[in-house]
Design a protein around this motif. Structure first.
Motif, PDB file in Angstrom:
ATOM      1  N   GLY A 655       0.795  -1.223   0.000  1.00 48.76           N
ATOM      2  CA  GLY A 655       0.000   0.000   0.000  1.00 48.76           C
ATOM      3  C   GLY A 655       0.824   1.267   0.000  1.00 48.76           C
ATOM      4  N   ARG A 656       2.135   1.145  -0.250  1.00 51.70           N
ATOM      5  CA  ARG A 656       3.005   2.316  -0.132  1.00 51.70           C
ATOM      6  C   ARG A 656       2.685   3.371  -1.184  1.00 51.70           C
ATOM      7  NH1 ARG A 656       9.362   1.344   0.127  1.00 51.70           N
ATOM      8  NH2 ARG A 656       8.630   0.105   1.915  1.00 51.70           N
ATOM      9  N   ARG A 668       2.188   7.219  -8.235  1.00 54.38           N
ATOM     10  CA  ARG A 668       1.724   6.188  -9.158  1.00 54.38           C
ATOM     11  C   ARG A 668       1.480   6.721 -10.574  1.00 54.38           C
ATOM     12  NH1 ARG A 668      -0.594   1.180  -9.324  1.00 54.38           N
ATOM     13  NH2 ARG A 668      -0.446   0.908  -7.075  1.00 54.38           N
ATOM     14  N   PRO A 669       0.787   7.868 -10.769  1.00 57.11           N
ATOM     15  CA  PRO A 669       0.556   8.342 -12.146  1.00 57.11           C
ATOM     16  C   PRO A 669       1.842   8.584 -12.931  1.00 57.11           C
ATOM     17  CG  PRO A 669      -0.872   9.501 -10.598  1.00 57.11           C
ATOM     18  CD  PRO A 669       0.091   8.715  -9.777  1.00 57.11           C
ATOM     19  N   VAL A 670       2.917   8.935 -12.245  1.00 64.55           N
ATOM     20  CA  VAL A 670       4.194   9.167 -12.938  1.00 64.55           C
ATOM     21  C   VAL A 670       4.670   7.881 -13.594  1.00 64.55           C
ATOM     22  CG1 VAL A 670       6.623   9.734 -12.587  1.00 64.55           C
ATOM     23  CG2 VAL A 670       4.854  11.080 -11.440  1.00 64.55           C
ATOM     24  N   PHE A 671       4.669   6.783 -12.845  1.00 66.47           N
ATOM     25  CA  PHE A 671       5.114   5.514 -13.416  1.00 66.47           C
ATOM     26  C   PHE A 671       4.105   4.962 -14.423  1.00 66.47           C
ATOM     27  CE2 PHE A 671       7.433   5.508  -9.281  1.00 66.47           C
ATOM     28  CZ  PHE A 671       8.707   5.561  -9.814  1.00 66.47           C
ATOM     29  N   GLU A 672       2.822   5.236 -14.217  1.00 67.74           N
ATOM     30  CA  GLU A 672       1.814   4.785 -15.182  1.00 67.74           C
ATOM     31  C   GLU A 672       2.036   5.416 -16.543  1.00 67.74           C
ATOM     32  OE1 GLU A 672      -1.885   5.734 -13.351  1.00 67.74           O
ATOM     33  OE2 GLU A 672      -2.062   3.799 -12.321  1.00 67.74           O
ATOM     34  N   ARG A 673       2.355   6.731 -16.558  1.00 68.99           N
ATOM     35  CA  ARG A 673       2.606   7.397 -17.849  1.00 68.99           C
ATOM     36  C   ARG A 673       3.830   6.806 -18.545  1.00 68.99           C
ATOM     37  NH1 ARG A 673       0.676  12.115 -15.060  1.00 68.99           N
ATOM     38  NH2 ARG A 673       2.794  12.597 -14.319  1.00 68.99           N
ATOM     39  N   CYS A 674       4.862   6.508 -17.770  1.00 70.39           N
ATOM     40  CA  CYS A 674       6.059   5.899 -18.360  1.00 70.39           C
ATOM     41  C   CYS A 674       5.738   4.511 -18.913  1.00 70.39           C
ATOM     42  CB  CYS A 674       7.171   5.802 -17.315  1.00 70.39           C
ATOM     43  SG  CYS A 674       7.805   7.374 -16.716  1.00 70.39           S
ATOM     44  N   LEU A 739      10.402   2.353  -5.896  1.00 71.57           N
ATOM     45  CA  LEU A 739       8.989   2.651  -6.146  1.00 71.57           C
ATOM     46  C   LEU A 739       8.548   2.142  -7.512  1.00 71.57           C
ATOM     47  CD1 LEU A 739       8.742   6.240  -4.632  1.00 71.57           C
ATOM     48  CD2 LEU A 739       8.220   4.045  -3.565  1.00 71.57           C
ATOM     49  N   ALA A 740       9.448   2.153  -8.497  1.00 74.05           N
ATOM     50  CA  ALA A 740       9.106   1.562  -9.797  1.00 74.05           C
ATOM     51  C   ALA A 740       8.894   0.058  -9.655  1.00 74.05           C
ATOM     52  CB  ALA A 740      10.209   1.844 -10.808  1.00 74.05           C
ATOM     53  N   ARG A 741       9.669  -0.585  -8.803  1.00 68.08           N
ATOM     54  CA  ARG A 741       9.501  -2.019  -8.569  1.00 68.08           C
ATOM     55  C   ARG A 741       8.136  -2.306  -7.935  1.00 68.08           C
ATOM     56  NH1 ARG A 741      10.315  -5.688  -4.540  1.00 68.08           N
ATOM     57  NH2 ARG A 741      10.966  -4.065  -3.099  1.00 68.08           N
ATOM     58  N   LEU A 745       5.142  -4.597  -9.474  1.00 72.21           N
ATOM     59  CA  LEU A 745       4.565  -5.742  -8.767  1.00 72.21           C
ATOM     60  C   LEU A 745       3.044  -5.649  -8.686  1.00 72.21           C
ATOM     61  CD1 LEU A 745       7.148  -6.200  -5.874  1.00 72.21           C
ATOM     62  CD2 LEU A 745       6.938  -7.520  -7.992  1.00 72.21           C
ATOM     63  N   SER A 746       2.491  -4.433  -8.845  1.00 77.27           N
ATOM     64  CA  SER A 746       1.036  -4.293  -8.829  1.00 77.27           C
ATOM     65  C   SER A 746       0.403  -4.581 -10.178  1.00 77.27           C
ATOM     66  CB  SER A 746       0.658  -2.868  -8.388  1.00 77.27           C
ATOM     67  OG  SER A 746       1.035  -1.924  -9.386  1.00 77.27           O
ATOM     68  N   LEU A 747       1.246  -4.806 -11.204  1.00 81.54           N
ATOM     69  CA  LEU A 747       0.742  -5.096 -12.545  1.00 81.54           C
ATOM     70  C   LEU A 747       0.485  -6.591 -12.698  1.00 81.54           C
ATOM     71  CD1 LEU A 747       3.243  -2.856 -14.550  1.00 81.54           C
ATOM     72  CD2 LEU A 747       0.857  -2.330 -14.045  1.00 81.54           C
ATOM     73  N   PRO A 748      -0.280  -6.984 -13.705  1.00 80.97           N
ATOM     74  CA  PRO A 748      -0.485  -8.420 -13.958  1.00 80.97           C
ATOM     75  C   PRO A 748       0.839  -9.127 -14.212  1.00 80.97           C
ATOM     76  CG  PRO A 748      -2.036  -7.096 -15.226  1.00 80.97           C
ATOM     77  CD  PRO A 748      -1.051  -6.148 -14.628  1.00 80.97           C
ATOM     78  N   ALA A 749       0.954 -10.371 -13.823  1.00 78.81           N
ATOM     79  CA  ALA A 749       2.194 -11.136 -13.983  1.00 78.81           C
ATOM     80  C   ALA A 749       2.532 -11.279 -15.460  1.00 78.81           C
ATOM     81  CB  ALA A 749       2.041 -12.515 -13.348  1.00 78.81           C
TER      82      ALA A 749
END
Length: 750
Positions: A655-656, A668-674, A739-741, A745-749
């Motif tokens: 939950g970090r 989170r939105p920063v990594f989502e855009r990347c 944080l990117a890791r 890990l929250s993405l589908p395998a």
């Protein structure tokens, strides 16, 4: 090499004993010997290095060579202070040396200062050792408590009788009801000046210490700073009746000043009004407004105030004053007042011999006054001087003016007074840089590098600095800070373009309108817009900040062609294909910088009580500025929380990312855009590599995880670096940010 030079300067042993005493200098020969001794004690630095240390335009290297060789002495106070700065003389000692310089040249000087103590010679301050402060104050014309020395006239600025007024465009002074207040010792005045120059923004204690004492503050600097703040707060409260100097988040600010209470703000307002009046063609009003602004100067800005911050601001304010003066003289010539301008321009070119714009105006004024031969002689003198001092030729505008004078170009006699009103040129000076982040922390080294690159504008081709790094690392905040720091090198304006919101065509259209091109005159085609953009910038010195660039192709259309302009680009990608760009990587903060940023937002008291928990929080944020700021803002908004409570919430990795959100601050939105910008194979590679137990990956290890050869694995790793999702940490080694890791890990395998 830098460390070796510092060690050499500190350990130098030269004949002749210790430091020279400026109080014993009574003639030019003694002054020459004293300056030579200062040069030796500084480790005999190269004269070009002395020119850089002294600051732009203050001490040409050829002049420094003649001074250290004993063939001359500094010609004015600016050159004298530049030489002292280049020889690492403490700022508190400058007033004593300036008095010695005046005595040696037979100029009027203040009454002799009190003898210095050993502590004063070392520049120490504090409740016990105050000799250095009092001696510096006496040398600047003030008594030991900052009161005005008897017998010296006190000039009260216009309007000072109405409420509290401050002056920075000269000696730092304050008045209330026409009565001058005591602002204390030079160091205390330096604190007051630093706070006033921030115009209400908070200054951290560390920033004020750096401003007053530089990189080597005395051990008791913090205690001395608190003493100065307490005295200033009491003095201002006594006069104003309420607290003007406030404490906030471990820092200080002066707020609640009335309109027109600060002469610097008055001058800025008058300058802006003058620019607006000139844009509408009302030259008479523009000249009058600029005259009012220039009348606010009372000698050297921040005179007698020690410290590196004051020195930097002095150079900035003097450069700004000269820019206003050039604008006013330009308008004098536009209105046909060339004969009256000749005498003023002659004096100014003698005081600032390397300032080519002043020489150009003098040539034009002389020519319009029927003195063609003298105008050409000014050009010949300028060309000789630039060749001797700098080894360069005059700029193209000056050479073109010489040729037009030789041809007796009739257009040179035209001015606004003789041209029809519809032909008056409207020249707009954009100032689009956003406001600097008030609690910006650290990044000293990369800031200095970028400032150095961009300050070369005009001496080289158009400098292009491309700042790149992962999302949330603080590229935009740093770009704005650097842009504000180099404004004086770009007097014709600063353009800011957010390429995340605009494509290249939209950005060019907005830039052209900001530069004064009417909307109906902006062409439709991208190539036509770019060509007009380069034409409008020709001959101007403008800084272009292109934020959030997607790739080099988007930036190329915004590159000026005119030397004197500069470009600063921020992007998550390395601009390897942007010709001529100097790539500058911005990494996550150091642990110390991250903790300092967290402390500035949360407050020194809360962090000091739970320092270990605070260290855990910034480590859990991966020292990423965006994450640290989001965590700190959440804590600052919840007074009932402890730092340990926040640390406990961040300990849950699942939950970090959800915890690192505060308003529009979210990681989170920063990594989502990347991630969404990745292609299929790249996205799979990111998920696979992030699932590794080891966040540090070599090329062979990545090849094993991805099930491919080393070359293909290295290509995949480099693609992820360009996407801002991997960090290169050395030859053939990469790191997945913590944080990117967690995001992966929250993405589908895979």
């Amino acid at each position: 090499m830098e460390l070796w030079l510092k060690a050499r300067r500190r350990n130098v042993r030269t004949p002749g004993g210790g430091s020279p005493d400026p109080l014993g200098i009574d003639g030019v020969e003694a002054l020459r010997a004293g300056l030579r001794r200062l040069y030796e004690l500084a480790g005999r630095p190269p004269v070009r290095e002395m020119e850089e240390r002294a600051g732009t335009g203050r001490l040409p290297h050829s002049t420094a060579h003649r001074i250290v060789g004993g063939r001359t002495v500094p010609r004015d106070i600016h050159q004298m202070t530049g030489f002292l700065t280049a020889c690492s003389v403490a700022a508190a000692e400058h007033p004593l040396w300036i008095d010695a310089w005046r005595r040696a040249l037979g100029q009027d000087t203040p009454s002799p200062p009190a003898p210095r103590t050993a502590a004063g010679a070392m520049g120490l301050v504090g409740p016990v050792v105050r000799g250095g402060i009092e001696a510096a104050a006496a040398g600047a014309g003030y008594g030991p408590t900052g009161s005005v020395t008897p017998g010296r006239p006190v000039q009260v600025p216009p309007g000072a009788s109405a409420g509290l007024r401050f002056a920075l465009l000269g000696p730092v002074r304050a008045w209330y009801g026409g009565r001058q207040l005591s602002l204390g010792s030079p160091q205390q005045r330096a604190v007051a000046a630093a706070l006033l120059l921030r115009e209400g923004r908070t200054a951290a204690a560390g920033e004020l210490i750096d401003a007053v004492w530089g990189e080597q503050p005395p051990p008791q600097a913090l205690a001395a700073l608190r003493t100065y703040v307490s005295r200033l707060r009491g003095e201002l409260r006594r006069e104003a009746g309420h607290a003007l100097l406030v404490s906030e988040s471990g820092g200080y600010a002066i707020r609640g000043l009335g309109e027109g209470a600060l002469d610097l703000v008055q001058a800025q307002d008058l300058g802006a009004k003058a620019e607006k009046a000139r844009g509408t063609g009302d030259l008479a009003r523009a000249r009058a407004l600029l005259g009012e602004a220039l009348d606010l100067w009372d000698g050297e800005p921040l005179a007698g105030v020690p410290g590196p911050y004051a020195q930097t601001q002095r150079v900035r304010l003097e450069e700004w004053r000269l820019g206003l003066l050039e604008s006013r003289l330009d308008m004098d010539l536009e209105q046909g007042c060339h004969a009256e301008a000749v005498s003023e321009l002659t004096a100014l070119t003698a005081a600032h011999p390397l300032r080519e714009r002043l020489r150009e105006l003098l040539m034009l004024a002389l020519y319009r006054s029927g003195r063609q031969a003298e105008a050409l002689a000014v050009y010949a003198d300028t060309r000789r001087l630039l060749a001797e001092e700098l080894g360069v030729d005059p700029r193209s505008g000056l050479r073109e003016l010489q040729q037009r004078i030789l041809r007796a170009d009739p257009a040179l006699h035209e001015s606004a007074a003789t041209r029809p009103a519809e032909h008056v040129e409207v020249r707009v000076r954009p100032a689009q840089l956003p406001v600097c982040v008030a609690d910006f922390t650290g990044r000293t080294e990369v800031t200095a590098r970028l400032v150095g690159l961009l300050s070369a504008a005009g001496r080289t081709d158009v400098p292009v600095a491309a700042l790149w790094g992962t999302g949330g690392v603080g590229k935009s905040a740093l770009a704005v800070r650097v842009g504000q720091a180099v404004r004086r090198f770009f007097p014709d304006g600063q353009l800011y373009v957010d390429l995340r919101q605009e494509d290249a065509a939209g950005a060019l259209g907005a830039a052209l309108r900001a530069l004064g091109v009417a909307g109906r005159d902006v062409p439709d085609g991208l190539a036509e817009r770019s060509a007009l953009y380069r034409s409008v910038l020709d001959g101007r010195r403008v800084l272009v900040v292109a934020d959030h660039a997607r790739d080099a192709a988007q930036v190329r259309w915004l590159l000026p062609a005119s030397a004197g302009c500069g470009v600063l680009v921020t992007s998550r990608r390395r601009m390897l294909d942007l010709a001529g760009a100097r790539l500058v990587e911005l990494d996550a903060m150091s642990p110390r910088e991250a903790l300092a940023l967290f402390t500035r937002i949360v407050g020194e008291r809360r962090v000091a009580a739970e320092r270990e928990a605070a260290r855990y929080v910034v480590a859990a944020c991966g020292f990423l500025p965006l994450a640290v700021r989001a965590a700190a803002c959440r804590l600052a908004a919840r007074p009932a929380w402890t730092v340990a409570m926040l640390a406990g919430r961040l300990a849950d990795e699942s939950g970090r990312l959800a915890e690192l959100e505060a308003g529009d601050l979210a990681v989170r939105p920063v990594f989502e855009r990347c991630y969404t910008a990745l292609e299929g194979e790249q996205a799979r590679a990111f998920r696979v590599l992030s699932a590794s137990a080891d966040p540090f990956l070599s090329v062979p290890a990545a090849a094993g995880l991805l099930g491919c050869g080393p070359q293909r694995a290295e290509d995949a790793l480099e693609d992820l670096v360009d996407a801002g999702l991997l960090i290169p940490v050395g030859p053939a080694h990469y790191q997945v940010h913590v944080l990117a890791r967690l995001f992966a890990l929250s993405l589908p395998a895979p």
